[in-house]
Design an enzyme around this catalytic site. Structure first.
Site, PDB file in Angstrom:
ATOM      1  N   GLU A  93      -7.693  -1.785 -19.537  1.00  0.00           N
ATOM      2  CA  GLU A  93      -8.152  -0.811 -18.314  1.00  0.00           C
ATOM      3  C   GLU A  93      -9.435  -0.365 -18.114  1.00  0.00           C
ATOM      4  O   GLU A  93     -10.174  -0.351 -17.260  1.00  0.00           O
ATOM      5  CB  GLU A  93      -7.022   0.404 -18.389  1.00  0.00           C
ATOM      6  CG  GLU A  93      -5.558  -0.179 -17.965  1.00  0.00           C
ATOM      7  CD  GLU A  93      -5.103  -0.594 -16.892  1.00  0.00           C
ATOM      8  OE1 GLU A  93      -5.785  -0.710 -16.201  1.00  0.00           O
ATOM      9  OE2 GLU A  93      -3.913  -1.094 -16.652  1.00  0.00           O
ATOM     10  N   ARG A  97     -11.845  -1.461 -14.997  1.00  0.00           N
ATOM     11  CA  ARG A  97     -12.365  -0.332 -14.034  1.00  0.00           C
ATOM     12  C   ARG A  97     -13.624   0.398 -14.359  1.00  0.00           C
ATOM     13  O   ARG A  97     -14.038   0.519 -13.657  1.00  0.00           O
ATOM     14  CB  ARG A  97     -10.936   0.625 -14.129  1.00  0.00           C
ATOM     15  CG  ARG A  97      -9.419   0.280 -13.831  1.00  0.00           C
ATOM     16  CD  ARG A  97      -8.397   1.363 -14.102  1.00  0.00           C
ATOM     17  NE  ARG A  97      -7.165   0.915 -14.129  1.00  0.00           N
ATOM     18  CZ  ARG A  97      -6.321   1.307 -13.348  1.00  0.00           C
ATOM     19  NH1 ARG A  97      -6.328   2.457 -12.442  1.00  0.00           N
ATOM     20  NH2 ARG A  97      -4.991   0.875 -13.390  1.00  0.00           N
ATOM     21  N   ASP A 229      -0.854 -12.070 -15.486  1.00  0.00           N
ATOM     22  CA  ASP A 229      -1.597 -12.733 -14.103  1.00  0.00           C
ATOM     23  C   ASP A 229      -3.054 -13.029 -14.116  1.00  0.00           C
ATOM     24  O   ASP A 229      -3.472 -14.132 -13.837  1.00  0.00           O
ATOM     25  CB  ASP A 229      -1.317 -11.845 -13.067  1.00  0.00           C
ATOM     26  CG  ASP A 229      -1.392 -10.081 -13.560  1.00  0.00           C
ATOM     27  OD1 ASP A 229      -1.945  -9.995 -14.772  1.00  0.00           O
ATOM     28  OD2 ASP A 229      -1.208  -9.001 -12.771  1.00  0.00           O
ATOM     29  N   GLU A 367      -2.462  -6.539  -3.958  1.00  0.00           N
ATOM     30  CA  GLU A 367      -2.457  -8.076  -4.264  1.00  0.00           C
ATOM     31  C   GLU A 367      -2.110  -8.859  -2.800  1.00  0.00           C
ATOM     32  O   GLU A 367      -2.978  -9.761  -2.606  1.00  0.00           O
ATOM     33  CB  GLU A 367      -1.379  -8.484  -5.126  1.00  0.00           C
ATOM     34  CG  GLU A 367      -1.643  -8.214  -6.609  1.00  0.00           C
ATOM     35  CD  GLU A 367      -1.361  -6.668  -6.919  1.00  0.00           C
ATOM     36  OE1 GLU A 367      -1.921  -6.052  -7.910  1.00  0.00           O
ATOM     37  OE2 GLU A 367      -0.760  -6.084  -5.980  1.00  0.00           O
TER      38      GLU A 367
END
Length: 474
Positions: A93, A97, A229, A367
Site C-alpha cells: 500500500e 499509494r 490482480d 476498476e
C-alpha cells in the site's frame, strides 16, 4: 465533453475540500463522523493520492496547498520517511499509494524535493526485501527495519503485493539514477519466473501466495481478483513503458502466457435464464468458479494495453474482444442493482436472470470506470462514455454526503443504503481521475506518453511504443 468533465472535476474539488477541512495529513476522511482516520500508517494517503489528480484536473490552488503541506519537515510523511516514527506499514500500500503518488508528482512537476522524499521513503521500505528468497515480506517497520508477514495468510507474501512493485522501483531508479531499487524488484520477477509451480497450475499462471523464507509457492489458488490482480497488470505495463526492459521480452512473454492460460482456465460464460443472453466473466482457479470480484474488472484495461504491440495481429484483436466482453459484464454488475452500483462480489448462478450479489458493499472502486476509459481511448465508441457517465451519476446519488465528502455504501441492493463513513483515498486517486480522463480529449495523459500504476498514478513513459489507439484497427 466539457460539461461532464467539469461535473467530475467539481466532485473531486468537493471531496478534497472535505478532506482538507478536517482530515488533512491523515490517511482518509470519515465524512459522516467528520474526522480523519489512519489506516495506512498515517502517511497522509489521501493527500499524496490526490496530488496528481488535482494537477491533471487543473485544480492548481488545491495542488499547491497540498504539496506545500506535504513538503513541510514536520509532516507525517516526512517524519515517517526519515524513520523518526516507530510504525509498521504495508509495503504494497505504501508503494502504490505513497511512492507512486510522489513519483507521479515528480514526473508532472520536476520538483526535486519530491524526488528526494521518494528515495528516502523507498530506502525505508527496502528492509522488507532482506529475506532468503529476496521476495519482500508484507509489512516493515520504518524505524527499525523489522519486517513480517500477515498471520491470516500464514505469513506468506501475496503475489499482488510483491509482484506489483517493479513499475515504481524501476521508475525511481531511473529518476534518481540509482540502480539499487530496480535491482530489488527485477530480482523478484526473476524469482517468480524461476520457481516451479504445481503441475495442476496452468502454465503462465501463479499461485497467490509465496513463502519468502523457503522460496516456494504456497497453495494452488490463482486469481485475477484479490491477492493476484495487479501482478498481471504490471507484466504488460513494465514491458511497455520502461527503457531498461526494451529488450527484455521475458515480461511480454510472461504476459501473453498468462493471458492464454487465463482464457483457457479462468474465463467463463454465463447465460441468463430470461433470454439466454451471454456474459463473460473471470473466476478464480481453486475458488468459486461461479464468482467474480469487482476488482477483476481492471482486466479490460489491461487487455487493451496488451493489444498494443502484441506478437500477432490476431492476438491483438483477441485481446481487445476479450476486453469488450468482460467490460460488458462489469457494466451489467452495475445496471442490475437498484442503486446502479456494483456489488463487490457477484455470482453467476445457473438459471438466474441477473448476477447474484454475494458481497453487497460498494466502496468507490475504480476498476470498471478504469476499463471504460481504456476502451473509449482505444475504440472511440461513445457507448463507453455513456456507461461511465451513468455509473458516475449513480455514485453521485449514493456516495455524496451532506458535508461534501463522499462515502461507500453497505448494500447495493437497497435504495438509500447506509453509508460506510469512509472516503477511500483511491476514490480521488483512481475513480474520479479515470472518469475525468474519459471525458477529456485523447491528448490529455496520452497513453503513449504516460503509464498508470495500479493506483492510477501516471509515470512518464521512457520507451518508444506503438500507439495503443492504432495497434488494432477497429
Amino acid at each position: 465533453d466539457d460539461v461532464k468533465r467539469n461535473d467530475i472535476k467539481s466532485a473531486a474539488r468537493e471531496a478534497f475540500a472535505a478532506y482538507e477541512a478536517v482530515a488533512m495529513g491523515h490517511d482518509e476522511l470519515a465524512p459522516v463522523s467528520n474526522r480523519g482516520v489512519d489506516d495506512f500508517g498515517g502517511f497522509g494517503a489521501t493527500l499524496v493520492d490526490s496530488l496528481d489528480t488535482l494537477y491533471v484536473m487543473g485544480l492548481r490552488e488545491e495542488f499547491t496547498r497540498a504539496l506545500m503541506y506535504l513538503k513541510k519537515r514536520d509532516s507525517a510523511l516526512s517524519a515517517l520517511a526519515r524513520g523518526e516514527v516507530n510504525r509498521d506499514v504495508s509495503v504494497f500500500e505504501t508503494n502504490i499509494r505513497i511512492l507512486g503518488g510522489l513519483l507521479s508528482t515528480y514526473d508532472l512537476t520536476g520538483d526535486a524535493d519530491v524526488l528526494e522524499l521518494s528515495e528516502t521513503l523507498a530506502s525505508r521500505l527496502s528492509a522488507a526485501f532482506q529475506t532468503p528468497s529476496g521476495v519482500p515480506r508484507s509489512f516493515v517497520n520504518v524505524k527499525t527495519g523489522h519486517s513480517f508477514g500477515l498471520p491470516w495468510v500464514g505469513k506468506a507474501s501475496i503475489l499482488a503485493d510483491f509482484g506489483s512493485m517493479h513499475l515504481e522501483w524501476a521508475t525511481l531508479s531511473a529518476r534518481a539514477r540509482n540502480p539499487i531499487y530496480e535491482a530489488h524488484t527485477a530480482a523478484v520477477f526473476d524469482k517468480i519466473m524461476a520457481t516451479p509451480v504445481a503441475s495442476s497450475t496452468p502454465t503462465g499462471l501463479f499461485p497467490v501466495l509465496f513463502n519468502p523464507e523457503t522460496g516456494a509457492w504456497v497453495g494452488q489458488k490463482v486469481s485475477f481478483g484479490s491477492l493476484g490482480d495487479s501482478f498481471y497488470e504490471y507484466l504488460i505495463k513494465c514491458w511497455r513503458s520502461l527503457d531498461a526492459l526494451h529488450e527484455a521480452d521475458a515480461w511480454r512473454r510472461a504476459f501473453d502466457a498468462a493471458m492464454a492460460a487465463m482464457k483457457t482456465s479462468l474465463l467463463h460464460t454465463w447465460k441468463t435464464s430470461e433470454n439466454g443472453e451471454r456474459f463473460a466473466y473471470v473466476a478464480p482457479l481453486g475458488g468459486d468458479a461461479t464468482s467474480m470480484e469487482h476488482l477483476t474488472c481492471f482486466m479490460p484495461g489491461m487487455l487493451v494495453l496488451g493489444g498494443a504491440e502484441a506478437p500477432t495481429q490476431a492476438l491483438a484483436a483477441d485481446y481487445v474482444q476479450m476486453a469488450k466482453d468482460i467490460a460488458r459484464t462489469c457494466v451489467a454488475m452495475y445496471t442490475s442493482t437498484p442503486t446502479g452500483l456494483s456489488a463487490d462480489t457477484v455470482q453467476f448462478v445457473a438459471n438466474a436472470t441477473s448476477p447474484t450479489f454475494t458481497v453487497r458493499k460498494s466502496i468507490q472502486r475504480p476498476e470498471t470506470v478504469e476499463s471504460l476509459f481504456y476502451l473509449y481511448r482505444k475504440t472511440g465508441d461513445d457507448t463507453y462514455r455513456q456507461q461511465a457517465w451513468t455509473i458516475f451519476q449513480a455514485m453521485k446519488r449514493n456516495y455524496r454526503t451532506s458535508n461534501g465528502g463522499w462515502q461507500g455504501i453497505k448494500d447495493v441492493s437497497v435504495e438509500h443504503a447506509q453509508g460506510d463513513d469512509k472516503q477511500q483515498s483511491f476514490f480521488l486517486a483512481e475513480t474520479l481521475k479515470y472518469l475525468y480522463l474519459t471525458f477529456s480529449d485523447g491528448e490529455t495523459m496520452h497513453l503513449d506518453e504516460w503509464v498508470f500504476n495500479t493506483e492510477a498514478h501516471p509515470f512518464k513513459i521512457t520507451k518508444n511504443v506503438t500507439t495503443v489507439e492504432a495497434a488494432v484497427a477497429m
